[in-house]
Scaffold this motif. Structure first.
Motif, mmCIF file in Angstrom:
data_model
loop_
_atom_site.group_PDB
_atom_site.id
_atom_site.type_symbol
_atom_site.label_atom_id
_atom_site.label_comp_id
_atom_site.label_asym_id
_atom_site.label_seq_id
_atom_site.Cartn_x
_atom_site.Cartn_y
_atom_site.Cartn_z
ATOM 1 N N ARG A 28 27.136 21.369 -79.032
ATOM 2 C CA ARG A 28 25.987 22.200 -78.692
ATOM 3 C C ARG A 28 25.647 22.109 -77.207
ATOM 4 N N LYS A 29 24.890 23.122 -76.703
ATOM 5 C CA LYS A 29 24.505 23.165 -75.293
ATOM 6 C C LYS A 29 23.582 21.994 -74.970
ATOM 7 N N ALA A 30 23.867 21.325 -73.843
ATOM 8 C CA ALA A 30 23.113 20.128 -73.475
ATOM 9 C C ALA A 30 22.518 20.267 -72.084
ATOM 10 N N ALA A 31 21.395 19.579 -71.861
ATOM 11 C CA ALA A 31 20.740 19.562 -70.555
ATOM 12 C C ALA A 31 20.178 18.182 -70.297
ATOM 13 N N ILE A 32 20.119 17.800 -69.006
ATOM 14 C CA ILE A 32 19.509 16.542 -68.592
ATOM 15 C C ILE A 32 18.144 16.854 -67.990
ATOM 16 N N VAL A 33 17.081 16.217 -68.510
ATOM 17 C CA VAL A 33 15.725 16.460 -68.032
ATOM 18 C C VAL A 33 15.083 15.114 -67.704
ATOM 19 N N GLY A 34 14.575 14.976 -66.505
ATOM 20 C CA GLY A 34 13.949 13.711 -66.158
ATOM 21 C C GLY A 34 13.377 13.709 -64.756
ATOM 22 N N PHE A 35 12.875 12.552 -64.349
ATOM 23 C CA PHE A 35 12.354 12.400 -62.999
ATOM 24 C C PHE A 35 13.522 12.298 -62.008
ATOM 25 N N THR A 36 13.190 12.314 -60.733
ATOM 26 C CA THR A 36 14.217 12.347 -59.687
ATOM 27 C C THR A 36 15.196 11.187 -59.798
ATOM 28 N N LEU B 139 14.085 25.531 -72.398
ATOM 29 C CA LEU B 139 15.483 25.243 -72.711
ATOM 30 C C LEU B 139 15.817 25.674 -74.137
ATOM 31 N N LYS B 140 14.897 25.398 -75.063
ATOM 32 C CA LYS B 140 15.123 25.770 -76.471
ATOM 33 C C LYS B 140 15.241 27.278 -76.617
ATOM 34 N N GLU B 141 14.403 28.018 -75.870
ATOM 35 C CA GLU B 141 14.463 29.483 -75.917
ATOM 36 C C GLU B 141 15.805 30.014 -75.438
ATOM 37 N N HIS B 142 16.447 29.272 -74.525
ATOM 38 C CA HIS B 142 17.740 29.696 -73.984
ATOM 39 C C HIS B 142 18.919 29.087 -74.740
ATOM 40 N N GLY B 143 18.672 28.554 -75.912
ATOM 41 C CA GLY B 143 19.764 28.113 -76.777
ATOM 42 C C GLY B 143 20.226 26.690 -76.593
ATOM 43 N N TYR B 144 19.494 25.876 -75.819
ATOM 44 C CA TYR B 144 19.871 24.471 -75.661
ATOM 45 C C TYR B 144 19.401 23.677 -76.879
ATOM 46 N N GLU B 145 20.261 22.766 -77.352
ATOM 47 C CA GLU B 145 19.953 21.996 -78.555
ATOM 48 C C GLU B 145 19.945 20.493 -78.312
ATOM 49 N N VAL B 146 20.561 20.032 -77.212
ATOM 50 C CA VAL B 146 20.654 18.598 -76.914
ATOM 51 C C VAL B 146 19.993 18.336 -75.565
ATOM 52 N N VAL B 147 19.063 17.368 -75.525
ATOM 53 C CA VAL B 147 18.374 17.005 -74.283
ATOM 54 C C VAL B 147 18.620 15.535 -73.987
ATOM 55 N N ILE B 148 19.079 15.248 -72.764
ATOM 56 C CA ILE B 148 19.361 13.890 -72.319
ATOM 57 C C ILE B 148 18.265 13.489 -71.340
ATOM 58 N N GLY B 149 17.676 12.297 -71.518
ATOM 59 C CA GLY B 149 16.637 11.870 -70.599
ATOM 60 C C GLY B 149 16.095 10.505 -70.951
#
Length: 591
Positions: free
Chosen positions: A94-102, A137-147
């Motif tokens: 599934r589509k993944a994204a990394i979300v976090g502080f700097t 992110l969810k609206e754009h089809g992302y299902e996995v979030v790393i952070g």
């Protein structure tokens, strides 16, 4: 000697700190598990206990620094930590994204470019931005979030898969070095605990002080052992009691259900605050089982976390669609399937979609529930307090015939018309209705909508996603170096029949995760574990096949492995049977 309090936000980091603790000679390290507000509560309670500084991580470290006067050392997220997690999620489909502080996203973005990985990276400045970023992110089809922890928790609340970036040993060592440098600067001693604080901490009664807005001000030692003050602040019943006490300036006494228990609370007004004295009410809490063990027959969940159902098969996608439909109304839903298939997860998912405000999710374990408990629970006070609640009757087919009749009267009673009913049973419920072992009227009343979950052996294409999800969940729990599984090992897992379904698969992955000494679970490890499972089906006494020609340590490991097999690879049950804790079990398997 340097004295430090280490507050870690997840269990895997706790275990790693325990191991490092024995290697550090110039520091006295007290290690506690607590994330965000829980960590702050632990820090505030320990502020006057003579610690020179506090060591924590990420958002928890930032919040603690704002709440206490003790210097805080942050366990930084290293590039190695980011690389390890990115490697782990490569197997996700599934589509993944990394979300976090700097401190997370700068290194992560560089690593993704170097490895030519298509993983989106988003930077946040404040934790209040997390929900908005993840929703988009969810609206754009992302299902996995790393952070970090707060990102992962928010992801799960939104129905996304959250993967925690865990800290490696080198990051902890760097933090300890920073602590040593800080000690040379911040060497002042903490104030002695006051006389009144000592007296209150000696009390066996939990005592908490809240202001008129129901915000936590103080709690004694017993209070912090029993409660997380953040949960108390969010309890509607507690808030109401505090406000009534402050406004009336009169002592109030009330029985409140909180955190799976009933509490008798005395609230006394003091200036513009309320002092609460808690005493546990043991009635209707649990029922005795064989061997003196008390298991809870009734569980209250104010806000159970939403865990997405994984799988790409047509069958499981059909189950997900049924959950969506059932979540749109309050009609009873009957969930059936084999043992270990995930019926409670489906019930939680329906509840999460139906939940509007603060209605609770109440689980009744029908295999543990007594007739007296059922009658006592469904009284007038309960109906008024939880009129819009969701009740999940787990294993309803385990109820006695008389209790089935009693339940039918409760379900059809006009006073319970607003209650929402979710039910689970094994797949043969219609056969039980036909042969008269299950009440036909009750089945007709509660079986208006039905969801059947097919066994894992009929949807093997779901196994790959499930394995990767389980590995990502285990990583923050244990904090070892496993980041994935070899494809040939995965093929072996997919071929197995899995009579215990998803629960058995999860237990097997946990055992493989703990016994693997490299970054990836290998085919040989899988073959060994599956072979033992197959042998277990053929032998009545697997312990008789232990090879006693080896060393004591080798024999001990065989015994632990056999007990794990007998307990369905359930770590908690195996540890309890062996008379050791889970941490010791884990270390012995790793040795």
């Amino acid at each position: 000697m340097i004295k430090a309090l280490v507050i870690v936000p997840y269990k895997g980091l706790f275990e790693m700190m325990k191991e490092i603790q024995h290697e550090v000679e110039d520091m006295e390290l007290d290690i506690e598990l607590g994330n965000l507000y829980e960590g702050v509560a632990i820090a505030k309670a320990a502020e006057n206990n003579g610690y020179h500084f506090i060591i924590s991580r990420g958002g928890t470290a930032s919040m603690i620094q704002e709440a206490v006067s003790i210097p805080v050392i942050d366990i930084q997220v290293s590039g190695y930590d980011v690389l390890r997690i990115i490697t782990l999620v490569k197997g996700f489909s599934r589509k993944a994204a990394i979300v976090g502080f700097t401190n997370i996203t700068q290194g992560a973005a560089t690593i993704c470019k170097l490895l030519d990985l298509d993983i989106k990276t988003l930077t946040i400045a404040k934790d209040i931005e997390v929900t908005e970023k993840l929703s988009k992110l969810k609206e754009h089809g992302y299902e996995v979030v790393i952070g970090d922890v707060v990102t992962v928790q928010t992801a799960k609340q939104l129905g996304l898969e959250g993967v925690l970036i865990t800290s490696g040993k080198e990051a902890i060592i760097d933090a300890l070095e920073e602590a040593r440098r800080s000690y040379s600067i911040f060497s002042r001693l903490q104030l002695d605990v006051s006389l009144f604080q000592s007296i209150l901490d000696c009390s066996d009664q939990a005592i908490g002080v809240f202001n008129r807005e129901a915000k936590f001000v103080y709690g004694n030692e017993c209070f912090h052992k029993e409660f997380l003050w953040m949960k108390l602040e969010n309890s509607a019943d507690i808030k109401k009691l505090i406000q009534e006490t402050v406004l009336s300036h009169e002592r109030q006494t009330k029985t409140v259900h909180f955190d799976h228990s009933f509490w008798n609370i005395s609230a006394c007004p003091k200036d513009d605050a309320a002092v609460l004295f808690f005493e546990k009410n043991i009635s209707n809490q649990a029922i005795p089982q064989d061997g003196g063990v008390h298991l809870k027959a009734i569980e209250f969940h104010a806000s159970p976390s939403y865990i997405p159902i994984s799988g790409k098969s047509v069958m499981i996608q059909n189950v997900i669609k049924q959950i969506e439909e059932c979540g749109k109304n309050g009609a009873p839903v009957w969930i059936c399937g084999e043992k270990g298939i995930g019926k409670e997860l489906v019930a939680h998912s329906i509840y999460s979609k139906r939940k509007r405000m603060d209605e609770p999710f109440i689980v009744l374990h029908c295999d543990l529930l007594s007739a007296d408990q059922l009658k006592a629970l469904m009284n007038e006070d309960f109906n008024q307090k939880h009129a819009d609640g969701v009740i999940y009757l787990k294993n309803i087919d385990k109820l006695t015939h008389d209790m089935q009749k009693e339940l039918y009267l409760i379900v059809t009673d006009g006073n319970t018309k607003n209650l929402q009913w979710l039910v689970s049973s094994e797949s043969n419920i219609e056969e039980k209705v036909k042969n008269g072992t299950f009440n036909r009227d009750l089945y007709k009343e509660l079986g208006q909508l039905q969801i059947y979950i097919p066994p894992l052996r009929e949807r093997r294409e779901d196994i790959e996603d499930l394995v990767h999800v389980f590995i990502s969940e285990l990583h923050p729990k244990y904090g070892n170096e496993v980041v994935g599984i070899r494809m040939d090992a995965l093929e072996q897992i997919a071929k197995f029949n899995w009579p215990g379904n998803v629960e058995q698969l999860k237990n097997v992955i946990e055992q493989l995760f703990l016994q693997t000494n490299s970054y990836y679970i290998e085919k040989e490890d899988v073959e060994s574990v599956l072979k033992r499972l197959e042998e277990q089906e053929h032998y009545n006494n697997p312990l008789s096949y232990i090879d006693i020609s080896g060393t004591l340590e080798e024999i001990e490991k065989q015994v632990i492995t056999k007990v794990l097999e007998e307990e369905g690879l359930n770590q908690s049950k195996a540890a309890k049977r062996l008379g050791i804790n889970r941490s010791t079990l884990w270390r012995k398997l790793k040795s």
